[in-house]
Design an enzyme around this catalytic site. Structure first.
Site, PDB file in Angstrom:
ATOM      1  N   ARG A  18       0.795  -1.271  -0.006  1.00 27.53           N
ATOM      2  CA  ARG A  18      -0.142  -0.004  -0.065  1.00 27.53           C
ATOM      3  C   ARG A  18       0.817   1.361  -0.054  1.00 27.53           C
ATOM      4  O   ARG A  18       0.572   2.204  -0.097  1.00 27.53           O
ATOM      5  CB  ARG A  18      -1.132  -0.116   1.201  1.00 27.53           C
ATOM      6  CG  ARG A  18      -1.974  -1.068   1.046  1.00 27.53           C
ATOM      7  CD  ARG A  18      -2.957  -1.077   2.056  1.00 27.53           C
ATOM      8  NE  ARG A  18      -3.552   0.174   2.326  1.00 27.53           N
ATOM      9  CZ  ARG A  18      -4.096   0.483   3.546  1.00 27.53           C
ATOM     10  NH1 ARG A  18      -4.270  -0.311   4.604  1.00 27.53           N
ATOM     11  NH2 ARG A  18      -5.017   1.785   3.734  1.00 27.53           N
ATOM     12  N   GLN A  78      10.865 -15.163   7.893  1.00 23.19           N
ATOM     13  CA  GLN A  78       9.733 -15.654   7.895  1.00 23.19           C
ATOM     14  C   GLN A  78       9.165 -15.949   6.301  1.00 23.19           C
ATOM     15  O   GLN A  78       9.118 -15.251   5.687  1.00 23.19           O
ATOM     16  CB  GLN A  78       8.524 -14.722   8.294  1.00 23.19           C
ATOM     17  CG  GLN A  78       7.148 -15.465   8.687  1.00 23.19           C
ATOM     18  CD  GLN A  78       6.094 -14.341   8.823  1.00 23.19           C
ATOM     19  OE1 GLN A  78       6.149 -13.339   8.550  1.00 23.19           O
ATOM     20  NE2 GLN A  78       4.953 -14.851   9.434  1.00 23.19           N
ATOM     21  N   ASP A 108       6.839  -1.171  11.710  1.00 24.00           N
ATOM     22  CA  ASP A 108       6.038  -0.118  10.996  1.00 24.00           C
ATOM     23  C   ASP A 108       5.295   0.751  11.923  1.00 24.00           C
ATOM     24  O   ASP A 108       4.505   1.463  11.539  1.00 24.00           O
ATOM     25  CB  ASP A 108       5.188  -0.709   9.897  1.00 24.00           C
ATOM     26  CG  ASP A 108       3.852  -1.571  10.532  1.00 24.00           C
ATOM     27  OD1 ASP A 108       3.793  -1.742  11.528  1.00 24.00           O
ATOM     28  OD2 ASP A 108       2.838  -1.911   9.644  1.00 24.00           O
ATOM     29  N   ARG A 319      26.581  19.723   2.111  1.00 26.12           N
ATOM     30  CA  ARG A 319      26.322  18.477   1.601  1.00 26.12           C
ATOM     31  C   ARG A 319      27.463  17.603   2.589  1.00 26.12           C
ATOM     32  O   ARG A 319      28.272  17.915   3.277  1.00 26.12           O
ATOM     33  CB  ARG A 319      26.789  18.152   0.296  1.00 26.12           C
ATOM     34  CG  ARG A 319      25.652  18.842  -0.603  1.00 26.12           C
ATOM     35  CD  ARG A 319      26.016  19.106  -1.944  1.00 26.12           C
ATOM     36  NE  ARG A 319      26.247  17.709  -2.425  1.00 26.12           N
ATOM     37  CZ  ARG A 319      27.250  17.695  -3.770  1.00 26.12           C
ATOM     38  NH1 ARG A 319      27.687  18.633  -3.971  1.00 26.12           N
ATOM     39  NH2 ARG A 319      27.573  16.516  -4.098  1.00 26.12           N
ATOM     40  N   ASN A 363      40.204  33.458   3.402  1.00 28.42           N
ATOM     41  CA  ASN A 363      39.119  34.111   3.126  1.00 28.42           C
ATOM     42  C   ASN A 363      38.999  33.830   1.531  1.00 28.42           C
ATOM     43  O   ASN A 363      39.750  34.106   0.669  1.00 28.42           O
ATOM     44  CB  ASN A 363      39.291  35.808   3.171  1.00 28.42           C
ATOM     45  CG  ASN A 363      38.092  36.447   2.951  1.00 28.42           C
ATOM     46  OD1 ASN A 363      37.263  36.162   1.935  1.00 28.42           O
ATOM     47  ND2 ASN A 363      37.868  37.601   3.740  1.00 28.42           N
ATOM     48  N   ALA A 366      33.866  36.111  -3.075  1.00 33.06           N
ATOM     49  CA  ALA A 366      32.473  35.761  -3.973  1.00 33.06           C
ATOM     50  C   ALA A 366      32.757  34.884  -5.199  1.00 33.06           C
ATOM     51  O   ALA A 366      33.723  35.225  -5.944  1.00 33.06           O
ATOM     52  CB  ALA A 366      31.939  36.849  -4.292  1.00 33.06           C
TER      53      ALA A 366
HETATM   54  C1  UD1 Z   1      -2.181  -5.919  14.243  1.00 34.59           C
HETATM   55  C2  UD1 Z   1      -2.831  -6.727  15.267  1.00 34.59           C
HETATM   56  C3  UD1 Z   1      -4.067  -5.512  15.841  1.00 34.59           C
HETATM   57  C4  UD1 Z   1      -3.285  -4.270  16.162  1.00 34.59           C
HETATM   58  C5  UD1 Z   1      -2.606  -3.640  14.957  1.00 34.59           C
HETATM   59  C6  UD1 Z   1      -1.869  -2.662  15.310  1.00 34.59           C
HETATM   60  C7  UD1 Z   1      -2.578  -8.949  15.104  1.00 34.59           C
HETATM   61  C8  UD1 Z   1      -3.301 -10.334  14.919  1.00 34.59           C
HETATM   62  N1  UD1 Z   1      -3.484  -7.670  14.867  1.00 34.59           N
HETATM   63  O1  UD1 Z   1      -3.133  -5.825  12.887  1.00 34.59           O
HETATM   64  O2  UD1 Z   1      -4.369  -6.375  17.037  1.00 34.59           O
HETATM   65  O3  UD1 Z   1      -4.392  -3.608  16.601  1.00 34.59           O
HETATM   66  O4  UD1 Z   1      -1.580  -4.739  14.538  1.00 34.59           O
HETATM   67  O5  UD1 Z   1      -1.364  -1.786  14.294  1.00 34.59           O
HETATM   68  O6  UD1 Z   1      -1.415  -9.167  15.543  1.00 34.59           O
HETATM   69  N2  UD1 Z   1       3.835  -9.366  10.199  1.00 34.59           N
HETATM   70  C9  UD1 Z   1       4.720 -10.153   9.833  1.00 34.59           C
HETATM   71  N3  UD1 Z   1       4.382 -11.435   9.358  1.00 34.59           N
HETATM   72  C10 UD1 Z   1       3.013 -11.833   9.203  1.00 34.59           C
HETATM   73  C11 UD1 Z   1       2.122 -10.904   9.677  1.00 34.59           C
HETATM   74  C12 UD1 Z   1       2.511  -9.556  10.106  1.00 34.59           C
HETATM   75  O7  UD1 Z   1       5.977 -10.004   9.971  1.00 34.59           O
HETATM   76  O8  UD1 Z   1       2.697 -12.916   8.971  1.00 34.59           O
HETATM   77  C13 UD1 Z   1       4.457  -7.840  10.788  1.00 34.59           C
HETATM   78  C14 UD1 Z   1       4.108  -6.832   9.907  1.00 34.59           C
HETATM   79  O9  UD1 Z   1       5.153  -6.423   8.883  1.00 34.59           O
HETATM   80  C15 UD1 Z   1       3.604  -5.782  10.724  1.00 34.59           C
HETATM   81  C16 UD1 Z   1       3.062  -6.398  11.943  1.00 34.59           C
HETATM   82  O10 UD1 Z   1       3.545  -7.820  11.935  1.00 34.59           O
HETATM   83  O11 UD1 Z   1       4.719  -4.954  11.020  1.00 34.59           O
HETATM   84  C17 UD1 Z   1       1.747  -6.205  12.015  1.00 34.59           C
HETATM   85  O12 UD1 Z   1       0.814  -6.947  10.939  1.00 34.59           O
HETATM   86  P1  UD1 Z   1      -0.371  -6.204  10.163  1.00 34.59           P
HETATM   87  O13 UD1 Z   1      -0.758  -7.262   9.026  1.00 34.59           O
HETATM   88  O14 UD1 Z   1      -0.010  -4.913   9.751  1.00 34.59           O
HETATM   89  O15 UD1 Z   1      -1.243  -6.521  11.158  1.00 34.59           O
HETATM   90  P2  UD1 Z   1      -2.683  -5.690  11.688  1.00 34.59           P
HETATM   91  O16 UD1 Z   1      -3.779  -6.158  10.777  1.00 34.59           O
HETATM   92  O17 UD1 Z   1      -2.413  -4.046  11.392  1.00 34.59           O
HETATM   93 CA    CA Z   2      -0.296  -2.766  10.521  1.00 35.36          CA
END
Ligand code: UD1
Ligand code: CA
Length: 452
Positions: A18, A78, A108, A319, A363, A366
């Site tokens: 997204r 994973q 995130d 820079r 110095n 310009a």
């Molecule tokens: C998750 C929570 C939710 C909470 C929300 C807060 C769960 C089931 N849900 O939902 O309760 O309110 O975060 O933002 O935990 N990730 C992995 N591997 C996976 C799935 C996810 O590494 O298989 C990581 C993602 O990169 C991310 C985090 O876990 O950093 C959360 O996953 P995401 O799918 O965003 O969960 P939400 O649906 O937002």
């Molecule tokens: Ca999330």
């Protein structure tokens, strides 16, 4: 009492589609640092603290960033994205070592602070099996809801699985959890995927902890601290929160800012005492500004060091690798790169100083330009202490201007100039008495003829 050991597991798998970007989500930046670096920076460090980062397959760049920030980071992959509990288990080997506290955070969610991580560990010390970070969401849609009965956390219900009644709950799961490390693995391993999404939800740990007769508690924080980032809009919102935080910290540390809302800082910007930053200044990563320095408006600086009472800008661009000594000055429309400008030296107007060393009190007039690039390679310009470079001079590198040397205006300098020498490189100036008057006469006649 000895300090409790900890393992922080940061979940950073997933593409972040997204974001509409080819860059993995957690490598996007706010305040000049990746989202992942912010989270890792807040995680416990030092003796007795371990760190594990769970990444997606083929995400070497994420692994490299984790190791750059924390050389002790253990990386786990994973291979399939089957849910947050499944992601945690990718780090099974680290969890099995049995740290006292197991903390889980999301890569995130960059605004999380070290204080909050510490706050979450406190209930474990008092016997709780699990602490969940909660917040009141302005719009709870999409978040897991914290189901509290008689003041006790009994479950977390994900949006897709929540009843209409449960969806009205505004207290939400921020995603950070702290487990008592001893029992955590057994609990997380038992989590199933019988839910609306068919995912292994880490949030199911709450109900399981309750079923075991153990205690799960909620630690509350502000929504601003736990903003998760899924889109570029959310990235910009998190940037705004972080900038507000950094400005406030700078002001409180004694930095003077006339219009702080127009000044952009980096997470690692360092200030001395009595620094002034005028409106509309952008400071990128790696900048240190020492006591009494003034940064005038419309200056842009990155990876640079500013000495005591040095003056920069307005409209300066520093820079990477620029270093300004105490009391030195860079004026308007001056660009520096890999340039050491020693104490008291002045580059006041319209110059480029790159791959250069400028001695103390030199110095540069310009329009002085160091011609550092021949189209293939970069070369150095060395300017000695107290040297004077006349206006509109080009110093063609590699070249050395000696201490106290004097370069006449408009020179193109290609040969080294010894200490205290005078060097001028330009054609002899000719003068014809009355020449302008004669020229005018000729031209006026030509014009009159054409007019006929
Ligand atoms: C998750 C929570 C939710 C909470 C929300 C807060 C769960 C089931 N849900 O939902 O309760 O309110 O975060 O933002 O935990 N990730 C992995 N591997 C996976 C799935 C996810 O590494 O298989 C990581 C993602 O990169 C991310 C985090 O876990 O950093 C959360 O996953 P995401 O799918 O965003 O969960 P939400 O649906 O937002
Ligand atoms: Ca999330």
């Amino acid at each position: 009492m000895t300090a409790r050991s900890s393992l922080t597991v940061v979940l950073a798998a997933g593409e972040g589609t997204r974001m509409r970007s080819s860059l993995p989500k957690v490598l996007h930046q706010i305040a000049g640092q990746s989202l992942l670096a912010h989270v890792l920076g807040a995680a416990a460090a030092g003796e007795g603290s371990q760190l594990a980062v769970v990444i997606g397959p083929d995400h070497d760049a994420v692994a490299n960033e984790a190791r750059r920030v924390r050389s002790d980071a253990q990386i786990f992959v994973q291979h399939e994205r089957l849910g947050t509990a499944h992601a945690v288990l990718a780090a099974r080997e680290a969890i099995a070592r049995g740290a006292d506290d197991l903390l889980i955070a999301f890569g995130d969610t960059p605004l999380i602070s070290a204080e909050t991580f510490a706050r979450m560990r406190a209930p474990l010390q008092q016997g709780a099996a699990l602490a969940v970070l909660g917040f009141h969401a302005a719009d709870p849609t999409g978040y897991g809801r914290l189901v509290v009965e008689n003041g006790r956390l009994v479950a977390i219900r994900e949006q897709a699985d929540a009843s209409a009644e449960e969806r009205k709950i505004t207290l939400c799961n921020a995603g950070v959890m702290a487990f008592d490390g001893k029992g955590a693995l057994a609990i997380i391993e038992k989590i199933g995927n019988a839910n609306a999404k068919g995912e292994y939800y880490l949030t199911d740990a709450v109900g399981m902890v309750r079923d075991l007769g153990l205690e799960a508690v909620v630690i509350e924080t502000s929504e601003d601290e736990v903003r998760g980032i899924n889109t570029k809009t959310q990235l910009a919102e998190a940037e705004a929160v972080m900038q507000a935080r950094l400005r406030k910290a700078a002001l409180e540390a004694g930095v003077t800012m006339i219009a702080p809302e127009t000044v952009f800082l980096a997470a690692d910007t360092k200030f001395g005492k009595d620094v002034t930053i005028e409106p509309f200044v952008v400071i990128g990563p790696g900048v240190t500004i020492d006591d009494g320095a003034v940064i005038h408006s419309f200056t842009h600086m990155i990876q640079s060091t500013i000495g005591k009472k040095a003056l920069v800008g307005p409209y300066a661009r520093m820079r990477p690798g620029s270093s300004l000594g105490d009391g030195a000055k860079i004026g308007n429309f001056v660009e520096t790169k890999s340039a050491v400008i020693e104490a008291g030296a002045k580059v006041n107007h319209l110059s480029y100083v790159g791959d250069a060393h400028v001695g103390a009190s030199a110095n540069l007039g310009a329009g002085t330009i160091t011609c550092n690039y021949d189209g293939f390679l970069k070369h150095k310009t060395l300017i000695g202490e107290g040297a004077f470079i006349g206006t509109n001079s080009s110093l063609v590198a590699p070249v050395t201007i000696g201490k106290g040397a004097y370069i006449g205006s408009g020179s193109v300098i290609t040969k080294n100039v010894p200490d205290d020498a005078l060097s001028v490189e330009r054609a002899q100036q000719m003068i014809r008495e009355g020449g302008a008057a004669r020229y005018r006469e000729v031209k006026l006649k030509e014009k009159a003829k054409k007019g006929k």
